[in-house]
Write a protein that holds these residues in place. Sequence first.
Motif, PDB file in Angstrom:
ATOM      1  N   THR A 167       0.941  -1.256  -0.116  1.00  0.00           N
ATOM      2  CA  THR A 167      -0.048   0.062   0.095  1.00  0.00           C
ATOM      3  C   THR A 167       0.881   1.215   0.035  1.00  0.00           C
ATOM      4  N   GLY A 168       0.253   2.248  -0.745  1.00  0.00           N
ATOM      5  CA  GLY A 168       1.173   3.545  -0.867  1.00  0.00           C
ATOM      6  C   GLY A 168       0.443   4.549  -0.552  1.00  0.00           C
ATOM      7  N   ALA A 169       0.807   5.795  -0.975  1.00  0.00           N
ATOM      8  CA  ALA A 169       0.270   7.115  -0.617  1.00  0.00           C
ATOM      9  C   ALA A 169      -1.142   7.163  -0.962  1.00  0.00           C
ATOM     10  N   GLU A 170      -1.410   6.603  -2.278  1.00  0.00           N
ATOM     11  CA  GLU A 170      -2.581   6.540  -3.073  1.00  0.00           C
ATOM     12  C   GLU A 170      -3.731   5.326  -2.932  1.00  0.00           C
ATOM     13  N   GLY A 171      -3.353   4.360  -1.716  1.00  0.00           N
ATOM     14  CA  GLY A 171      -3.750   3.094  -1.573  1.00  0.00           C
ATOM     15  C   GLY A 171      -3.187   1.808  -2.131  1.00  0.00           C
ATOM     16  N   HIS A 172      -3.962   1.015  -2.301  1.00  0.00           N
ATOM     17  CA  HIS A 172      -3.233  -0.394  -2.572  1.00  0.00           C
ATOM     18  C   HIS A 172      -2.649  -0.453  -3.898  1.00  0.00           C
ATOM     19  N   LEU A 173      -1.460  -1.019  -3.878  1.00  0.00           N
ATOM     20  CA  LEU A 173      -0.347  -1.214  -4.960  1.00  0.00           C
ATOM     21  C   LEU A 173      -0.484  -2.592  -5.327  1.00  0.00           C
TER      22      LEU A 173
END
Length: 234
Positions: free
Chosen positions: A158-164
């Motif tokens: 998960t990153g700053a914009e949600g799931h990766l």
Amino acid sequence: MTFSIIARCSETGRLGLGIATFSIAAGGRCEGIRFGAGICKTQAYVKRDNDLLALELLEQGMSPAGVMQALEDNDPDHAWRQIAIIDRAGKAAAHTGTGCRPWAGHHIGDGFVACGNVLAGPKVIDGIVAGFLRAPGAALEFRLLAALEGGRDSGGQTGAEGHLTERSAAIFVASEPDHFDIDVRVDLHDDAVTELRRVLEEFKLYEVFYRERGLRPDLAMTQSQFVATLKARA
């Protein structure tokens, strides 16, 4: 933004590595596995020569803890690395540096290490471990695959914009010094772990054929003949 597992099969002595990540072509950056020596997997902010140095030290008989100390002594940026090490006997060491992006962590088990960074939380490591332990009698490559599936199904990255999503994935298993028994990888795919299962299952159909045709070429069938036998079984 990676999760991985390294392991030694206690029954066969085979060594294996599985990796899944948002980054592309991760399989090409997994040089740190050598039968008769051990495994070193460096990730997060990768210093690739860590793995090769670790293999040389493991081959000389240094313990995983000693190898980890040598890597730290040789690297002013050790705090930015995540490193997992197993020797030929299955002894392990792991390091998750303070510079790794959260959530990051690792788990050392009996003959294996699961680790990851930029994850949805510790539940991802728990999922990797549970997947690996689910079928202890299975071939190592399928245990590694189950571990990656467990990490994915437990939230993955998960990153700053949600799931990766996992865009690349790979599995390597070695039981000989000069080549891998299993070397399957997906370099760029929207669902790389699912695609990796398809590739591995397909390869396993051909595995014995590819291995034995070089041992007795006078008796070997052509690949088209072998494919015909697969179709006849379907």
